[in-house]
Design a protein around this motif. Structure first.
Motif, mmCIF file in Angstrom:
data_model
loop_
_atom_site.group_PDB
_atom_site.id
_atom_site.type_symbol
_atom_site.label_atom_id
_atom_site.label_comp_id
_atom_site.label_asym_id
_atom_site.label_seq_id
_atom_site.Cartn_x
_atom_site.Cartn_y
_atom_site.Cartn_z
ATOM 1 N N GLU A 4 2.206 13.006 27.880
ATOM 2 C CA GLU A 4 1.139 12.544 27.507
ATOM 3 C C GLU A 4 0.749 12.880 26.278
ATOM 4 N N MET A 5 1.542 13.944 25.568
ATOM 5 C CA MET A 5 1.541 14.078 24.123
ATOM 6 C C MET A 5 2.473 13.128 23.415
ATOM 7 N N LEU A 6 3.364 12.490 24.038
ATOM 8 C CA LEU A 6 4.259 11.421 23.315
ATOM 9 C C LEU A 6 3.259 10.468 22.925
ATOM 10 N N PHE A 7 2.365 9.955 24.008
ATOM 11 C CA PHE A 7 1.572 8.726 23.633
ATOM 12 C C PHE A 7 0.426 8.990 23.005
ATOM 13 N N ASP A 8 0.180 10.424 22.795
ATOM 14 C CA ASP A 8 -1.122 10.679 22.145
ATOM 15 C C ASP A 8 -1.320 10.308 20.495
ATOM 16 N N GLU B 9 -5.340 4.216 30.298
ATOM 17 C CA GLU B 9 -4.214 3.077 30.421
ATOM 18 C C GLU B 9 -2.923 4.148 29.978
ATOM 19 N N ARG B 10 -2.980 5.403 29.302
ATOM 20 C CA ARG B 10 -2.198 6.087 28.895
ATOM 21 C C ARG B 10 -1.659 6.852 30.203
ATOM 22 N N SER B 11 -2.540 7.400 31.109
ATOM 23 C CA SER B 11 -2.347 7.748 32.361
ATOM 24 C C SER B 11 -1.795 6.970 33.362
ATOM 25 N N ASN B 12 -1.892 5.763 33.231
ATOM 26 C CA ASN B 12 -1.342 4.565 34.174
ATOM 27 C C ASN B 12 0.004 4.430 33.811
ATOM 28 N N ILE C 212 1.914 6.278 32.169
ATOM 29 C CA ILE C 212 2.859 7.632 32.578
ATOM 30 C C ILE C 212 3.298 7.624 34.027
ATOM 31 N N ALA C 213 2.337 7.261 34.829
ATOM 32 C CA ALA C 213 2.231 7.176 36.401
ATOM 33 C C ALA C 213 3.542 6.065 36.472
ATOM 34 N N PHE C 214 3.453 4.888 35.888
ATOM 35 C CA PHE C 214 4.553 4.009 35.922
ATOM 36 C C PHE C 214 5.897 4.480 35.406
ATOM 37 N N LEU C 215 5.929 5.315 34.276
ATOM 38 C CA LEU C 215 7.044 5.564 33.922
ATOM 39 C C LEU C 215 7.993 6.753 34.679
ATOM 40 N N ARG C 216 7.144 7.758 35.401
ATOM 41 C CA ARG C 216 7.610 8.552 36.390
ATOM 42 C C ARG C 216 8.092 7.948 37.875
ATOM 43 N N SER C 217 7.660 6.760 37.812
ATOM 44 C CA SER C 217 7.957 6.326 39.128
ATOM 45 C C SER C 217 9.366 5.271 39.003
ATOM 46 N N LEU C 218 9.764 5.498 37.736
ATOM 47 C CA LEU C 218 10.999 4.390 37.509
ATOM 48 C C LEU C 218 12.183 4.915 38.171
ATOM 49 N N PHE D 54 1.686 4.629 20.223
ATOM 50 C CA PHE D 54 0.606 5.461 20.782
ATOM 51 C C PHE D 54 -0.368 4.655 21.765
ATOM 52 N N ILE D 55 -1.005 5.013 22.835
ATOM 53 C CA ILE D 55 -1.833 4.552 23.589
ATOM 54 C C ILE D 55 -3.263 5.254 23.632
ATOM 55 N N SER D 56 -4.222 4.518 22.926
ATOM 56 C CA SER D 56 -5.470 5.277 22.625
ATOM 57 C C SER D 56 -6.267 5.586 23.819
#
Length: 356
Positions: free
Chosen positions: A320-324, A342-345, A347-353, A336-338
């Protein structure tokens, strides 16, 4: 909790809770790890580079070395200083699974072949006393000139003072030119064993990704592409990572380095941005050793759900902080992702990889 070694062996996963500094400090002669410590060298005017305000010297006591190694601000948990450059630049422990997908090796991308990377680990990190040999001295001189010579000379004194004898302990099966990737310290251990290790590290499977909200993961994959993340990173982690080095100014816009020393090409000058630890790791050892540029290599985007901190220097606490955007446009990894959703989505994608 969250650590220990009881249970089924799981090779390849990054040991995020390993307190390497304290483990070394448990030994009776921590000083013998001298070349990997944060040093204050006469050749550098007594200046030091790293997290600690002052560096160690060949005359530092065992207690002083242990104090450095056990200070979590100087040598954080989950990190390991893998460069024999006298800088205090521990980096976060990296995974060793699916190394057939990685390239180049080391967060700075200094080594092009995995077996050459493993050879350096055996000959220079498992047994740093090899740095006192003619090949080791030549390597240190190439990296740091007079500072490299001083590290070797000081190390001999430390080993004598601490009554270390009979070194080096790791012997090479073959010899070669010091500074050449295959024999950076002038020696190479058994090549068949190195190639067998390549095969083993390639065989280790990455942990499964976290299967959360499928809709969020799908949107995150779309956002990953739309936000330009795929310009550098693969969407599918079953493919080898892109092989280019990301220039330091791209990955760290705040990079404004001072030239600390000149070196013979293809090595770039010794460069460092004061007041920031992100580029300390690449000040001496970087991809210019193989004719490339100072920057960072692409990481495997795997096992991210288990990762407690981000970037090689541990400076970002969460995805969350990485993309903030609040981190600022001059911060390392300024992508960053404002939009929070979208940021949460993403992150969910990255955690699923994973590689499936």
């Amino acid at each position: 909790p969250n650590g220990g070694s009881i249970g089924r062996q799981q090779d390849g996963r990054a040991p995020h809770t390993l307190d390497f500094g304290s483990l070394v400090a448990l030994g009776t002669n921590s000083r013998a790890y001298y070349p990997t410590l944060q040093l204050a060298l006469t050749a550098n005017g007594g200046n030091t580079l790293g997290r600690a305000p002052t560096g160690l010297t060949e005359n530092s006591t065992e207690a002083q070395v242990d104090a450095y190694l056990t200070n979590k601000s100087f040598y954080p948990v989950g990190m390991f200083d893998d460069t024999v450059d006298g800088n205090g630049d521990p980096m976060h422990n990296m995974p060793l699974f699916r190394q057939d997908l990685a390239f180049p090796y080391g967060s700075e991308g200094a080594i092009a072949k995995l077996d050459n990377f493993s050879n350096l680990v055996y000959t220079g990190l498992f047994d740093p006393t090899n740095l006192t040999t003619p090949g080791g001295r030549a390597f240190l001189h190439t990296l740091g000139g007079a500072a490299g010579d001083e590290i070797a000379d000081d190390y001999v004194k430390v080993l004598k003072d601490t009554k270390v004898k009979g070194y080096p302990y790791v012997k090479g099966s073959t010899t070669g030119m010091a500074g050449k990737e295959e024999t950076l310290l002038g020696i190479r251990v058994d090549d068949k064993k190195l190639l067998d290790l390549n095969a083993y590290l390639a065989s280790l499977q990455a942990p499964a990704g976290v299967r959360g909200d499928s809709m969020a993961i799908t949107k995150g994959r779309e956002g990953f592409r739309a936000e330009g993340c795929a310009t550098c990173h693969n969407v599918s982690q079953s493919r080898p990572v892109p092989t280019f080095i990301v220039p330091m100014k791209t990955i760290f816009p705040g990079d404004n380095p001072a030239t600390l020393a000149q070196r013979m090409p293809p090595l770039n000058p010794v460069l460092d941005t004061g007041g920031n630890i992100f580029d300390d790791k690449m000040a001496i050892v970087n991809a210019s050793i193989r004719g490339d540029i100072r920057g960072t290599a692409m990481p495997l985007l795997l096992d991210l759900a288990r990762k407690p901190v981000f970037l090689h220097d541990n400076t970002v606490a969460t995805l969350e902080m990485l993309f903030d955007p609040m981190r600022g446009t001059s911060a390392p990894h300024p992508f960053f992702i404002s939009d929070r959703d979208e940021r949460s989505n993403i992150i969910a994608f990255l955690r699923s990889l994973d590689t499936n």
